[in-house]
Design a protein around this motif. Structure first.
Motif, PDB file in Angstrom:
ATOM      1  N   UNK A  33       0.839  -1.187   0.012  1.00 36.63           N
ATOM      2  CA  UNK A  33      -0.027   0.000   0.016  1.00 36.63           C
ATOM      3  C   UNK A  33       0.854   1.135   0.050  1.00 36.63           C
ATOM      4  N   UNK A  34       1.231   1.718  -1.369  1.00 38.63           N
ATOM      5  CA  UNK A  34       2.378   2.569  -1.382  1.00 38.63           C
ATOM      6  C   UNK A  34       1.983   4.155  -0.829  1.00 38.63           C
ATOM      7  N   UNK A  35       0.637   4.473  -0.609  1.00 40.31           N
ATOM      8  CA  UNK A  35       0.224   5.716  -0.114  1.00 40.31           C
ATOM      9  C   UNK A  35       0.524   5.536   1.406  1.00 40.31           C
ATOM     10  N   UNK A  36       0.277   4.572   1.945  1.00 36.81           N
ATOM     11  CA  UNK A  36       0.689   4.301   3.674  1.00 36.81           C
ATOM     12  C   UNK A  36       1.944   3.885   3.633  1.00 36.81           C
ATOM     13  N   UNK A  37       2.605   3.509   2.700  1.00 38.98           N
ATOM     14  CA  UNK A  37       4.053   2.959   2.996  1.00 38.98           C
ATOM     15  C   UNK A  37       4.344   1.687   3.691  1.00 38.98           C
ATOM     16  N   UNK A  38       3.410   0.817   3.523  1.00 44.11           N
ATOM     17  CA  UNK A  38       3.108  -0.290   4.508  1.00 44.11           C
ATOM     18  C   UNK A  38       2.995  -1.611   3.261  1.00 44.11           C
ATOM     19  N   UNK A  39       3.604  -2.813   4.021  1.00 34.85           N
ATOM     20  CA  UNK A  39       3.331  -4.274   3.295  1.00 34.85           C
ATOM     21  C   UNK A  39       1.979  -4.795   4.022  1.00 34.85           C
TER      22      UNK A  39
END
Length: 92
Positions: free
Chosen positions: A12-18
């Motif tokens: 989830x690029x907008x939240x910078x999480x996997x």
């Protein structure tokens, strides 16, 4: 019940999480780890987006062990409740 490994979901690029999940018997537990936390775990340069899944797989045992620890501590966040791992979760 102990958590077991389940599935890699994606980035989830907008939240910078996997995003990934773990299983407690039949119950799927939503989980996430910050990309910056993975970079700190590897103590190397930030990896490119297309390398994140491979990075998660390399670090999976450590990430899932920490997620299981937060699960046992009932340390949930969000709606629906899930486990979120940040850099601080891997220090000390």
């Amino acid at each position: 019940m102990a958590l077991t490994s389940s599935r890699y979901i994606g980035l989830e690029y907008d939240r910078m999480i996997v995003l990934f999940s773990m299983q407690d018997d039949e119950r799927e537990i939503p989980c996430a780890v910050e990309m910056s936390a993975m970079d700190e775990l590897e103590r190397g340069p930030q990896v490119r987006p297309e390398q994140r899944e491979a990075q998660f797989i390399r670090l999976r045992d450590r990430i899932e062990a920490r997620a299981a620890s937060k699960y046992r501590a009932n340390d949930f966040e969000g709606t629906p409740p899930g486990i979120v791992l940040r850099s601080d979760d891997f220090r000390g």
